[in-house]
Enzyme design. Structure first.
Site, PDB file in Angstrom:
ATOM      1  N   ARG A 176      -8.505  -0.259   4.763  1.00  0.00           N
ATOM      2  CA  ARG A 176      -7.601   0.704   4.130  1.00  0.00           C
ATOM      3  C   ARG A 176      -6.294   0.056   3.722  1.00  0.00           C
ATOM      4  NH1 ARG A 176      -6.242   5.491   7.645  1.00  0.00           N
ATOM      5  NH2 ARG A 176      -5.067   5.826   5.756  1.00  0.00           N
ATOM      6  N   LYS A 213       0.838  -1.206   0.000  1.00  0.00           N
ATOM      7  CA  LYS A 213       0.000   0.000   0.000  1.00  0.00           C
ATOM      8  C   LYS A 213       0.869   1.252   0.000  1.00  0.00           C
ATOM      9  CE  LYS A 213      -1.594   1.684   4.087  1.00  0.00           C
ATOM     10  NZ  LYS A 213      -1.383   3.091   4.396  1.00  0.00           N
ATOM     11  N   ASN A 214       1.884   1.273   0.878  1.00  0.00           N
ATOM     12  CA  ASN A 214       2.643   2.516   1.046  1.00  0.00           C
ATOM     13  C   ASN A 214       3.631   2.786  -0.091  1.00  0.00           C
ATOM     14  OD1 ASN A 214       1.181   3.035   3.282  1.00  0.00           O
ATOM     15  ND2 ASN A 214       2.789   2.531   4.767  1.00  0.00           N
ATOM     16  N   ARG A 272       1.544  14.542  13.676  1.00  0.00           N
ATOM     17  CA  ARG A 272       1.924  14.374  12.269  1.00  0.00           C
ATOM     18  C   ARG A 272       1.935  15.679  11.476  1.00  0.00           C
ATOM     19  NH1 ARG A 272      -0.814   9.109   9.812  1.00  0.00           N
ATOM     20  NH2 ARG A 272       1.153   8.936   8.730  1.00  0.00           N
ATOM     21  N   ASP A 311       5.142   0.468  11.803  1.00  0.00           N
ATOM     22  CA  ASP A 311       3.908  -0.128  11.287  1.00  0.00           C
ATOM     23  C   ASP A 311       3.748  -1.598  11.684  1.00  0.00           C
ATOM     24  OD1 ASP A 311       3.303   2.270  10.150  1.00  0.00           O
ATOM     25  OD2 ASP A 311       3.793   1.713   8.094  1.00  0.00           O
ATOM     26  N   CYS A 335      -4.536   8.284   9.840  1.00  0.00           N
ATOM     27  CA  CYS A 335      -4.666   7.583  11.116  1.00  0.00           C
ATOM     28  C   CYS A 335      -4.296   8.506  12.276  1.00  0.00           C
ATOM     29  CB  CYS A 335      -3.735   6.365  11.140  1.00  0.00           C
ATOM     30  SG  CYS A 335      -4.382   4.940  10.265  1.00  0.00           S
TER      31      CYS A 335
END
Ligand code: EPZ
Length: 429
Positions: free
Chosen positions: A408, A22-23, A131, A316, A126
């Site tokens: 997600r 995904k990233n 952030r 993660d 999230c």
């Protein structure tokens, strides 16, 4: 709202295909904004974040087509997505879209580099910490952009184009590296990014940019040298396998005392995490076609770890490791150094019987003999999957609410685990 129901205690055994990351897929899709020609991405995972980003890119004028199934392909093969940004029709990324996914903020740099202007809402994503985006903005300013903040939007202008510069990122940031890289490839002259993030997803983006005609040296290192070019062209690129999904299923297999082959996983993308799993007593066998993880009868040992930028242990995977350590012998120390609020899974794991004490940025996890099923709530993407891991080992029924977080980032999770013997189902509505 959908929920996931698990009846724990089943040993996982079988093969789990690992999806595209995904990233990596998200910044790669965003890179399509940098050229008029078509960027073809293979092995794109089927995820809610990919769909959401497609909407955002569509709003800027990107045509996106997803290839249909081909002979010999199974549902576990990733999708091929073609993205063509022949004309950018809108350089604004509105709040309603960006607030739902932080990565969409990264459209800022390519829009600015290609069109000389961009207006992008400050991001959401999230809830794992404050952030900020200061590093992104400082880097773009160094390349000559004028930046204003107005009504929750970043307004960036570079009417005469961007100019290369030396940028030292004061902190390792994946997103700031992505944004700076995408700005620098079309800037005039040379840009050096020092203290760049070395995450494999950054290297995947840089490799794709080179395939599109960019000139980048030092890919995979903390110093990236970019010689700007006037324009980029189309390319075809395959998204690398998801190292976080790999680590997650490795821990899921381990907590059930199972044996699972993670097909297509690349061990070089998560050496530190695999070593840690070995330290807990799990057998890990690396091969060219994937990684085999087994814990046949052996106990789990407590470990100490702190999260670090790549090649360190990834933040993660922190929640998932904590779930695993709930059943280890002894007390594990898990220190989170990347995000200040990434322990929201702790109180939910406690509902399943975990013994975890929080001391500032460190969690002390004392293993228990049994976890017991309960109703729990997903709070963010990785936290929700840690509850699945714990639920797989817990006695009785675990019901996880708010699973949209999970959708997600984990492709067909109930199917992948179910095929290996997990008793897991989605309850709709
Ligand atoms: C990426 O987020 C990932 N997201 C995150 O994965 C991952 O946890 C994170 O990198 C770290 O590996 C995607 O790739 C879509 P950062 P990013 O900028 O880029 C601070 C998941 O679950 N910082 O590397 O947003 C920041 O607050 C997600 O898939 C600043 O201070 O993370 C953090 O403490 C969650 N100022 C640290 O740097 C800035 O301008 C690292 O953040 C930018 C970041």
């Amino acid at each position: 709202m959908d929920r996931i129901r698990i009846i724990g205690g089943k040993r996982l055994e079988g093969t789990i295909p690992i999806s595209g990351a995904k990233n990596a897929a998200l910044p790669l899709m965003i890179a399509s904004l940098l050229t008029r020609e078509t960027l073809t991405l293979k092995n794109v995972p089927r995820l809610a974040d990919v769909t959401q980003l497609s909407r955002i890119l569509g709003n800027h004028g990107v045509d996106i087509t997803v290839a249909g199934k081909r002979a010999g392909q199974s549902t576990s093969d990733g999708q091929t997505v073609k993205l063509t940004a022949e004309e950018i029709v809108d350089t604004t990324a509105p709040y309603a879209m960006v607030a739902r996914m932080r990565a969409s903020f990264w459209v800022l740099a390519p829009l600015l580099a290609r069109c000389g202007e961009a207006k992008v809402s400050l991001p959401g994503g999230c809830a794992i910490g404050t952030r900020p985006v200061d590093l992104h903005l400082a880097a773009l300013k160094s390349l000559g952009a004028e930046i204003d903040l107005e009504g929750g939007y970043v307004i960036a202008r570079a009417p005469k184009g961007l100019t290369g510069n030396k940028i030292v990122l004061p902190k390792v940031s994946v997103g700031a590296t992505h944004n700076t890289l995408m700005a620098a490839v079309l800037a005039r002259g040379e840009t050096i990014i020092d203290n760049a993030a070395r995450e494999p997803e950054v290297a995947d983006l840089a490799t794709c940019l080179v395939e599109m005609g960019a000139r980048i040296d030092g890919i995979g290192t903390s110093t990236l040298r970019i010689e700007g070019v006037p324009s980029l062209h189309g390319a075809e690129h395959t998204v690398l396998p998801d190292r976080i999904e790999t680590g997650t299923y490795a821990m899921a297999a381990a907590i059930t005392g199972g044996e699972v082959f993670l097909e297509g996983a690349r061990a070089d993308l998560l050496q530190e995490a695999l070593q840690l799993l070995r330290d807990t007593g799990i057998e890990v066998e690396e091969s060219a076609s994937g990684i085999k993880v087994s814990r046949n009868g052996g106990g789990l040992q407590a470990v100490s770890v702190e999260t670090q930028p790549f090649p360190g242990f990834p933040t993660d995977l922190q929640a998932q490791l904590m779930a695993l350590m709930c059943m280890a012998k002894g007390t594990s120390q898990v220190r989170e150094t990347i995000f200040e609020n990434r322990f929201m899974h702790v109180q939910e794991l406690a509902r399943l019987g975990a013994r975890i004490e929080l001391k500032g940025d460190t969690a002390l996890v004392t293993g228990v003999n049994d976890l017991r099923g309960a109703q729990v709530m997903a709070t963010d993407l990785r936290a929700s999957v840690s509850l699945i891991i714990a639920g797989l080992a817990a006695q009785g029924e675990t019901l996880i609410g708010r699973v949209y977080h999970l959708d997600r980032g984990f492709e067909r999770i109930e199917e992948k685990l179910g095929r290996c013997g997990a008793h897991i189902e989605r309850i709709s509505g």
